[in-house]
Motif scaffolding. Structure first.
Motif, short mmCIF file in Angstrom:
data_model
loop_
_atom_site.label_atom_id
_atom_site.label_comp_id
_atom_site.label_asym_id
_atom_site.label_seq_id
_atom_site.Cartn_x
_atom_site.Cartn_y
_atom_site.Cartn_z
N PRO A 7 11.56 60.85 10.62
CA PRO A 7 12.63 61.70 11.14
C PRO A 7 13.86 61.82 10.24
CG PRO A 7 12.46 59.65 12.40
CD PRO A 7 11.27 59.71 11.51
N LYS A 8 14.08 60.85 9.36
CA LYS A 8 15.27 60.88 8.50
C LYS A 8 15.01 61.52 7.14
CE LYS A 8 17.36 56.78 10.61
NZ LYS A 8 17.91 55.42 10.38
N LEU A 9 13.77 61.90 6.87
CA LEU A 9 13.41 62.45 5.57
C LEU A 9 13.83 63.92 5.47
CD1 LEU A 9 11.87 61.43 3.03
CD2 LEU A 9 9.84 62.51 3.96
N PRO A 10 14.49 64.33 4.38
CA PRO A 10 14.83 65.75 4.21
C PRO A 10 13.59 66.62 4.25
CG PRO A 10 16.00 64.41 2.60
CD PRO A 10 15.03 63.50 3.28
N LEU A 11 13.63 67.70 5.05
CA LEU A 11 12.45 68.53 5.29
C LEU A 11 12.85 69.99 5.10
CD1 LEU A 11 10.16 68.15 8.47
CD2 LEU A 11 10.28 70.16 7.05
N ILE A 12 12.35 70.61 4.03
CA ILE A 12 12.66 72.00 3.72
C ILE A 12 11.41 72.82 3.97
CG2 ILE A 12 13.43 73.62 1.96
CD1 ILE A 12 14.10 69.95 1.41
N ALA A 13 11.56 73.90 4.74
CA ALA A 13 10.40 74.70 5.12
C ALA A 13 10.58 76.16 4.75
CB ALA A 13 10.15 74.57 6.63
N ARG A 14 9.47 76.81 4.54
CA ARG A 14 9.44 78.25 4.27
C ARG A 14 9.12 78.98 5.56
NH1 ARG A 14 3.88 80.66 1.78
NH2 ARG A 14 4.36 82.88 1.80
N ALA A 15 9.82 80.09 5.80
CA ALA A 15 9.56 80.91 6.99
C ALA A 15 9.43 82.37 6.57
CB ALA A 15 10.68 80.75 8.01
N HIS A 16 8.74 83.16 7.41
CA HIS A 16 8.59 84.58 7.10
C HIS A 16 9.86 85.35 7.46
CE1 HIS A 16 4.46 84.38 5.87
NE2 HIS A 16 4.09 83.78 7.01
N ASP A 17 10.47 84.99 8.59
CA ASP A 17 11.63 85.76 9.06
C ASP A 17 12.57 84.82 9.82
OD1 ASP A 17 10.35 85.33 11.54
OD2 ASP A 17 9.29 87.25 11.40
N LEU A 18 13.65 85.43 10.37
CA LEU A 18 14.65 84.64 11.06
C LEU A 18 14.12 84.03 12.35
CD1 LEU A 18 17.76 86.94 10.56
CD2 LEU A 18 17.20 84.85 9.34
N THR A 19 13.19 84.72 13.01
CA THR A 19 12.63 84.18 14.25
C THR A 19 11.86 82.89 13.98
OG1 THR A 19 12.44 86.39 15.20
CG2 THR A 19 11.08 84.66 16.18
N GLN A 20 11.00 82.92 12.95
CA GLN A 20 10.27 81.70 12.61
C GLN A 20 11.22 80.61 12.11
OE1 GLN A 20 7.44 81.96 9.40
NE2 GLN A 20 6.51 79.97 9.88
N SER A 21 12.29 81.01 11.44
CA SER A 21 13.27 80.03 10.96
C SER A 21 13.84 79.22 12.12
CB SER A 21 14.41 80.73 10.22
OG SER A 21 13.95 81.35 9.05
N GLN A 22 14.17 79.92 13.21
CA GLN A 22 14.72 79.23 14.37
C GLN A 22 13.71 78.24 14.96
OE1 GLN A 22 17.98 79.60 15.97
NE2 GLN A 22 17.11 77.65 16.65
N ARG A 23 12.44 78.66 15.02
CA ARG A 23 11.42 77.78 15.58
C ARG A 23 11.25 76.52 14.72
NH1 ARG A 23 7.16 82.71 16.56
NH2 ARG A 23 7.99 83.43 18.57
N LEU A 24 11.23 76.70 13.41
CA LEU A 24 11.07 75.54 12.52
C LEU A 24 12.28 74.63 12.57
CD1 LEU A 24 9.37 77.20 9.40
CD2 LEU A 24 8.29 75.99 11.29
N THR A 25 13.46 75.21 12.68
CA THR A 25 14.67 74.39 12.81
C THR A 25 14.64 73.58 14.09
OG1 THR A 25 15.95 76.01 11.54
CG2 THR A 25 17.19 74.45 12.90
N ASP A 26 14.24 74.23 15.19
CA ASP A 26 14.14 73.52 16.47
C ASP A 26 13.08 72.42 16.43
OD1 ASP A 26 16.08 75.17 17.47
OD2 ASP A 26 14.67 76.55 18.45
N SER A 27 12.07 72.57 15.57
CA SER A 27 10.99 71.59 15.47
C SER A 27 11.36 70.39 14.60
CB SER A 27 9.72 72.24 14.92
OG SER A 27 9.25 73.25 15.80
N GLY A 28 12.48 70.49 13.87
CA GLY A 28 12.93 69.34 13.10
C GLY A 28 13.18 69.58 11.63
N ALA A 29 13.06 70.83 11.14
CA ALA A 29 13.30 71.11 9.72
C ALA A 29 14.78 70.93 9.39
CB ALA A 29 12.85 72.52 9.37
N SER A 30 15.06 70.29 8.24
CA SER A 30 16.44 70.11 7.79
C SER A 30 17.01 71.43 7.29
CB SER A 30 16.51 69.07 6.68
OG SER A 30 15.84 67.89 7.03
N ALA A 31 16.20 72.19 6.61
CA ALA A 31 16.62 73.49 6.07
C ALA A 31 15.41 74.41 6.05
CB ALA A 31 17.19 73.33 4.67
#
Length: 567
Positions: free
Chosen positions: A492-516
């Motif tokens: 849970p403390k590890l920096p986690l950077i994710a790729r998303a297709h759009d802003l909607t998916q960005s929100q979902r990944l952020t809510d799931s625990g992505a740092s950026a």
């Protein structure tokens, strides 16, 4: 009505483990001892329910098979080469010298030469499970003494295989020990050659074909088939199934499928190995142990002190500092879980008698129980020495990646990230589920492995606990979200950077625990707009400021947007 006796025995086994093992873990006592106590509670020597030993014994043998397979998976040739000085130098000397000293002591105490050889060998080994658990919990796997301890454990794990092979030969009273050793070595070498040939021309192509099917259940079934079939082949050749499983693990250790195979096997290994230790506990005679308490305590003390002194001496002769030598010597002073395997086999073959086996099993169990206390003592002694003489140099004696970036997905984006990391001398490990892509990368010598990054077991085998960050570049939104959740739950403390297709998916990944999260559609549109502005003659600094402002506005609007609306 069906006979429910078997079902009742299984329920008692499961319930005993569920109740006892978590208590031991909460007390920071090795889980192995929890399984032993759970087995004692169901054995014929304690009051309460008694479980028929026949079925657990049959199943528990596979626990040892899967353990040896997992050890083989951890020994790719690259790792053996990188740690060869401590594995084949210090490790070899430790096993040889400790076996000779303890075996000689056993012979002086009245054991036969065959029994003394087995006792010396089994007591030379240390508990891989106990030591690694302590090192991981304390974050000391990359410390100098931690790496050296692991190297010695690796050689001990290798030495278990010929000793297991040697046992049936020692049971023959007409056999000479030198001849038995020569036969065991010859069989092992022949088995290695045959299995390596089968692996190169049969197993590896088969894995490529199975992985291309994209069926996880089929992949797991293949793993089980390889372990058991190779074990069966070595058993038919007069050797142990454990030897075949170990060789099968080494066969796959240098392939791109290693992490996924290890993750698939782990549940079977853990469950069956726990069952093995429970069967050992069921055979322990508590009243007899109580009568021999003084002897058991004396043997345990002699084992801990003797192994510690020998290891400290060898470490000093190898050029290690006093603090490091003491920590290595003390943390490896206990007996090994393999001792239970060897004691059981030697007793069944009449190489050891039952009373000697009981004394040895009890001493090994007690030595494992006090290991956390000994490790704490070693830490205090080493800290005191370093405070007085100065800290000893920190070093890593392994090619295992540490402080690396873990890349989930090695497609177009993942490759670009990997190239930039390499250009900046930052190590990485990549996971991907496309076999042809992985094979192409492996052909170039790149650290790319076949594995599903949405599984916690795969993440752990890829070294997530040693990673500095995780980058998720997966193209499929559902898979990306599962992977983000798995990474966040595992580290849970590890920096986690994710790729998303759009802003909607960005929100979902952020809510799931992505740092950026980097949304491709938004970034592509901003970059395109920036190029248009530049071509229209707008100042470059103004373009940069404008892009930053619009990016901030878009992210702020996304953060205020309800999740339900985003869906």
């Amino acid at each position: 009505m069906h006979d429910t006796t078997l079902l009742l025995d299984v329920l008692f086994l499961l319930l005993s483990a569920i109740v006892v093992v978590p208590v031991f873990q909460a007390l920071r006592v090795p889980a192995v001892l929890g399984y032993l106590v759970a087995g004692m509670a169901l054995g014929p020597h304690t009051p309460g329910p008694v479980v028929d030993l026949e079925l657990p014994q049959v199943l528990s043998e596979f626990g040892v098979v899967f353990l040896l397979f997992a050890i083989g998976l951890e020994l790719p040739m690259s790792r053996l080469r990188a740690m060869r000085r401590y594995i084949f130098g210090l490790g070899l000397l430790q096993v040889a010298l400790t076996s000779a000293v303890l075996g000689g002591a056993a012979y002086l105490l009245g054991l036969s030469p065959e029994a003394s050889l087995v006792v010396g060998g089994m007591l030379a080994f240390s508990s891989t499970a106990t030591v690694l658990k302590l090192l991981v919990e304390r974050g000391e796997t990359v410390a100098r003494f931690g790496r050296i301890s692991v190297a010695v454990l690796i050689f001990q794990d290798l030495a278990v295989v010929p000793l297991l092979t040697l046992l049936p030969l020692l049971a023959d009273p007409s056999a000479s020990i030198p001849l038995a050793l020569a036969i065991a070595t010859g069989k092992a070498v022949l088995a290695i050659l045959v299995i390596m040939l089968l692996g190169r021309f049969v197993v590896r192509p088969a894995y490529r074909f199975i992985a291309s099917a994209g069926n996880p259940e089929l992949f797991t079934a293949t793993n089980l088939f390889v372990v058991l079939s190779v074990g069966w082949l070595t058993a038919q050749a007069g050797m142990s199934m454990a030897l075949g499983a170990f060789l099968a693990g080494m066969l796959l250790a240098d392939t791109a499928y290693r992490h996924q195979v290890e993750a698939d096997i782990e549940p079977f290994r853990g469950l069956l190995l726990g069952l093995f230790f429970m069967t050992v506990g069921m055979t322990l005679d508590l009243p007899a142990m109580a009568r021999e308490a003084e002897t058991i305590a004396a043997l345990t003390g002699a084992l801990l002190v003797g192994k510690s002194l020998l290891l400290v001496l060898l470490c000093r002769l190898s050029g290690l500092g006093l603090a490091t030598s003491i920590r290595v010597g003390l943390i490896l002073s206990q007996g090994s879980e393999f001792a239970f395997v060897l004691i059981g086999t030697a007793t069944s073959l009449s190489v050891l008698n039952a009373s000697t086996g009981l004394l040895l099993s009890s001493s090994v169990a007690l030595s494992m129980a006090v290991t956390p206390l000994i490790a704490a003592l070693a830490h205090r002694i080493a800290h005191s020495i370093e405070a007085r003489n100065g800290a000893e140099s920190f070093g890593i004696a392994s090619s295992d990646a540490t402080r690396h970036v873990l890349i989930a997905g090695y497609g177009r984006v993942g490759k670009a990230v990997a190239r930039l990391l390499t250009a900046n001398n930052i190590p990485y490990v990549a996971l991907d589920l496309e076999p042809t892509r992985v094979a192409a990368a492996r052909a170039q010598g790149l650290p790319v492995f076949y594995g599903d990054a949405s599984h916690a077991n795969v993440l752990r085998t890829a070294g997530i606990e040693r990673a500095s960050a995780v980058v998720i570049t997966l193209n499929r939104p559902d898979q990306a979200q599962r992977t983000v959740e798995a990474v966040h739950n595992t580290a849970p403390k590890l920096p986690l950077i994710a790729r998303a297709h759009d802003l909607t998916q960005s929100q979902r990944l952020t809510d799931s625990g992505a740092s950026a999260v980097v949304p491709e559609a938004m970034e592509a549109s901003l970059q395109l707009a920036g190029l248009v502005l530049l071509s229209a003659g707008v100042d470059a600094d103004h373009v940069d400021e404008s892009l930053k402002a619009h990016r901030a506005d878009d992210y702020a609007a996304l953060a205020e947007r309800p999740v339900a609306e985003a869906n």
